[in-house]
Design an enzyme around this catalytic site. Structure first.
Site, mmCIF file in Angstrom:
data_model
loop_
_atom_site.group_PDB
_atom_site.id
_atom_site.type_symbol
_atom_site.label_atom_id
_atom_site.label_comp_id
_atom_site.label_asym_id
_atom_site.label_seq_id
_atom_site.Cartn_x
_atom_site.Cartn_y
_atom_site.Cartn_z
ATOM 1 N N LYS A 13 0.968 -0.716 0.372
ATOM 2 C CA LYS A 13 -0.192 0.427 0.002
ATOM 3 C C LYS A 13 0.811 1.173 0.146
ATOM 4 C CE LYS A 13 -1.659 -1.175 3.931
ATOM 5 N NZ LYS A 13 -1.410 -2.051 3.805
ATOM 6 N N ARG A 88 -10.695 0.473 8.774
ATOM 7 C CA ARG A 88 -9.897 -1.106 8.782
ATOM 8 C C ARG A 88 -10.798 -1.681 9.648
ATOM 9 N NH1 ARG A 88 -3.481 0.339 8.482
ATOM 10 N NH2 ARG A 88 -2.737 -1.657 9.141
ATOM 11 N N ARG A 127 11.657 -5.523 4.535
ATOM 12 C CA ARG A 127 11.521 -4.443 4.638
ATOM 13 C C ARG A 127 12.159 -3.521 5.582
ATOM 14 N NH1 ARG A 127 5.480 -1.929 5.303
ATOM 15 N NH2 ARG A 127 5.814 -2.932 7.560
ATOM 16 N N ARG A 160 11.290 -1.749 11.584
ATOM 17 C CA ARG A 160 10.404 -0.992 11.989
ATOM 18 C C ARG A 160 9.488 -2.407 13.313
ATOM 19 N NH1 ARG A 160 4.961 -0.027 8.069
ATOM 20 N NH2 ARG A 160 4.021 -1.164 10.275
ATOM 21 N N ARG A 171 -0.721 -9.740 12.986
ATOM 22 C CA ARG A 171 -1.515 -8.612 12.028
ATOM 23 C C ARG A 171 -2.468 -9.033 10.643
ATOM 24 N NH1 ARG A 171 4.122 -5.935 10.649
ATOM 25 N NH2 ARG A 171 2.969 -4.672 9.203
HETATM 26 P P1 AP5 Z 1 4.329 -1.702 1.990
HETATM 27 O O1 AP5 Z 1 3.865 -1.185 1.247
HETATM 28 O O2 AP5 Z 1 5.443 -1.169 3.159
HETATM 29 O O3 AP5 Z 1 3.830 -2.747 2.538
HETATM 30 P P2 AP5 Z 1 1.885 -2.007 3.161
HETATM 31 O O4 AP5 Z 1 0.794 -2.644 2.844
HETATM 32 O O5 AP5 Z 1 2.353 -0.214 3.491
HETATM 33 O O6 AP5 Z 1 2.688 -2.393 5.023
HETATM 34 P P3 AP5 Z 1 2.702 -2.248 5.732
HETATM 35 O O7 AP5 Z 1 2.841 -3.448 6.995
HETATM 36 O O8 AP5 Z 1 3.113 -0.447 5.453
HETATM 37 O O9 AP5 Z 1 0.498 -1.953 6.343
HETATM 38 P P4 AP5 Z 1 0.647 -2.075 7.559
HETATM 39 O O10 AP5 Z 1 -0.686 -2.105 7.269
HETATM 40 O O11 AP5 Z 1 0.581 -3.489 8.487
HETATM 41 O O12 AP5 Z 1 1.105 -1.201 8.737
HETATM 42 P P5 AP5 Z 1 0.308 0.304 8.859
HETATM 43 O O13 AP5 Z 1 1.687 1.035 9.460
HETATM 44 O O14 AP5 Z 1 -0.767 0.901 7.789
HETATM 45 O O15 AP5 Z 1 5.568 -2.743 1.115
HETATM 46 C C1 AP5 Z 1 6.135 -3.455 2.170
HETATM 47 C C2 AP5 Z 1 7.141 -4.395 2.434
HETATM 48 O O16 AP5 Z 1 7.259 -5.512 0.579
HETATM 49 C C3 AP5 Z 1 8.665 -3.556 1.441
HETATM 50 O O17 AP5 Z 1 9.717 -3.816 1.532
HETATM 51 C C4 AP5 Z 1 8.567 -2.727 -0.112
HETATM 52 O O18 AP5 Z 1 9.744 -2.577 -0.461
HETATM 53 C C5 AP5 Z 1 8.157 -4.686 -1.186
HETATM 54 N N1 AP5 Z 1 6.429 -4.582 -1.795
HETATM 55 C C6 AP5 Z 1 6.196 -3.846 -1.793
HETATM 56 N N2 AP5 Z 1 5.456 -4.221 -3.077
HETATM 57 C C7 AP5 Z 1 6.322 -5.290 -4.009
HETATM 58 C C8 AP5 Z 1 6.454 -6.080 -5.154
HETATM 59 N N3 AP5 Z 1 5.273 -5.724 -5.690
HETATM 60 N N4 AP5 Z 1 6.718 -6.850 -5.097
HETATM 61 C C9 AP5 Z 1 8.166 -6.838 -4.462
HETATM 62 N N5 AP5 Z 1 8.587 -6.217 -2.750
HETATM 63 C C10 AP5 Z 1 7.301 -4.928 -2.422
HETATM 64 O O19 AP5 Z 1 -0.126 0.475 10.788
HETATM 65 C C11 AP5 Z 1 0.731 0.094 11.485
HETATM 66 C C12 AP5 Z 1 -0.080 -0.072 12.962
HETATM 67 O O20 AP5 Z 1 -0.309 1.146 12.748
HETATM 68 C C13 AP5 Z 1 -0.793 -1.212 12.573
HETATM 69 O O21 AP5 Z 1 -0.671 -2.306 13.275
HETATM 70 C C14 AP5 Z 1 -2.129 -0.885 13.585
HETATM 71 O O22 AP5 Z 1 -1.687 -0.950 14.859
HETATM 72 C C15 AP5 Z 1 -2.007 0.868 13.699
HETATM 73 N N6 AP5 Z 1 -2.549 1.758 12.985
HETATM 74 C C16 AP5 Z 1 -2.582 2.148 11.356
HETATM 75 N N7 AP5 Z 1 -3.773 2.112 10.783
HETATM 76 C C17 AP5 Z 1 -5.014 2.124 11.778
HETATM 77 C C18 AP5 Z 1 -6.406 2.379 11.982
HETATM 78 N N8 AP5 Z 1 -6.909 2.619 10.952
HETATM 79 N N9 AP5 Z 1 -6.977 1.646 12.734
HETATM 80 C C19 AP5 Z 1 -6.061 1.128 13.620
HETATM 81 N N10 AP5 Z 1 -5.106 0.933 13.468
HETATM 82 C C20 AP5 Z 1 -4.241 1.555 12.711
#
Ligand code: AP5
Length: 215
Positions: A13, A88, A127, A160, A171
């Protein structure tokens, strides 16, 4: 254009959001990034959110909804936005509907990035992110040119806290239980598009440009 990117952790994402934001000149709003900035700054929100984030759980809806109500009314969101990591839960989705109604705005599309669990675990354990500008790296697919130093800003590139295998698996469970039902919610509204996010970054990017191009 107002878009939601929906998908499990590690679906890409954040990676794809950067492409979409640049192409359509809209605000990229990541709840994870906002929360991490609050944790780093030691705000009340950051202190309240930290334990949920470290354990791989969700931060309570009331905190997230209040945070997003104000973020979505900032100036840069007027030209359009891409939501990454929000909503979410069904409570968050309903709150977003209510806010958009009050503001007289409509969502154009919800793009589901679909990817298998084993791919997620591999991507997230490898990552790395820049602690200063947030640039995303991967030890296998996209390492920084100099070990642990960000190519863009020279900041320190780190892992992270929630990217350990045990927390990633938690997660994924939370995603299946609390977030995946939103796929049906938006399908029923007729605005859901699904893209296979398993392929290489550029092929996923091309798929998304095709999906958004129709909007
Ligand atoms: P990346 O693009 O970083 O993936 P992502 O989908 O953004 O993954 P996240 O781990 O950031 O998502 P998340 O939803 O768990 O975390 P968030 O920060 O929102 O890519 C990942 C890796 O893969 C990278 O190394 C990249 O280079 C590689 N990659 C990408 N695409 C690729 C491809 N096509 N091929 C190969 N490699 C690839 O949330 C963190 C925490 O915050 C949550 O757990 C929760 O506690 C809290 N939180 C956030 N939002 C909320 C909410 N709305 N409600 C409640 N709690 C929340």
């Amino acid at each position: 254009m107002r878009i939601i990117l929906l998908g499990p952790p590690g679906a890409g994402k954040g990676t794809q959001a950067e492409n979409i934001k640049a192409k359509w000149d809209i605000a990229h709003i990541s709840t994870g990034d906002i929360l991490r900035a609050n944790v780093k700054a030691g705000t009340d929100l950051g202190k309240a959110a930290r334990k949920y984030m470290d354990e791989g759980g969700l931060v309570p809806d009331e905190l997230i909804i209040a945070m997003m109500e104000s973020r979505l009314q900032e100036n840069d969101a007027r030209k359009g936005f891409l939501l990454d990591g929000f909503p979410r839960t069904s409570g968050q989705a309903e709150a977003l509907d209510g806010l958009l109604d009050r503001l007289g705005l409509k969502l154009d599309a919800v793009i589901e990035l679909s990817v298998a669990d084993d791919v997620v675990v591999k991507r997230l354990t490898s990552r790395r992110v820049c602690g200063c500008c947030g640039e995303i790296y991967n030890t296998e697919a996209k390492p920084p040119r100099v070990d642990s130093v960000c190519d863009k800003c020279g900041g320190e590139v780190v892992q992270r806290d929630d990217d350990t295998e045990a927390v990633i698996r938690k997660r994924l469970t939370v995603f299946r239980e609390q977030t995946a039902p939103l796929i049906e919610y938006y399908r029923n509204k007729g605005i859901l598009m699904t893209a296979d996010a398993t392929g290489a970054k550029d092929s996923v990017k091309a798929l998304l440009e095709k999906s958004c191009g129709g909007k």
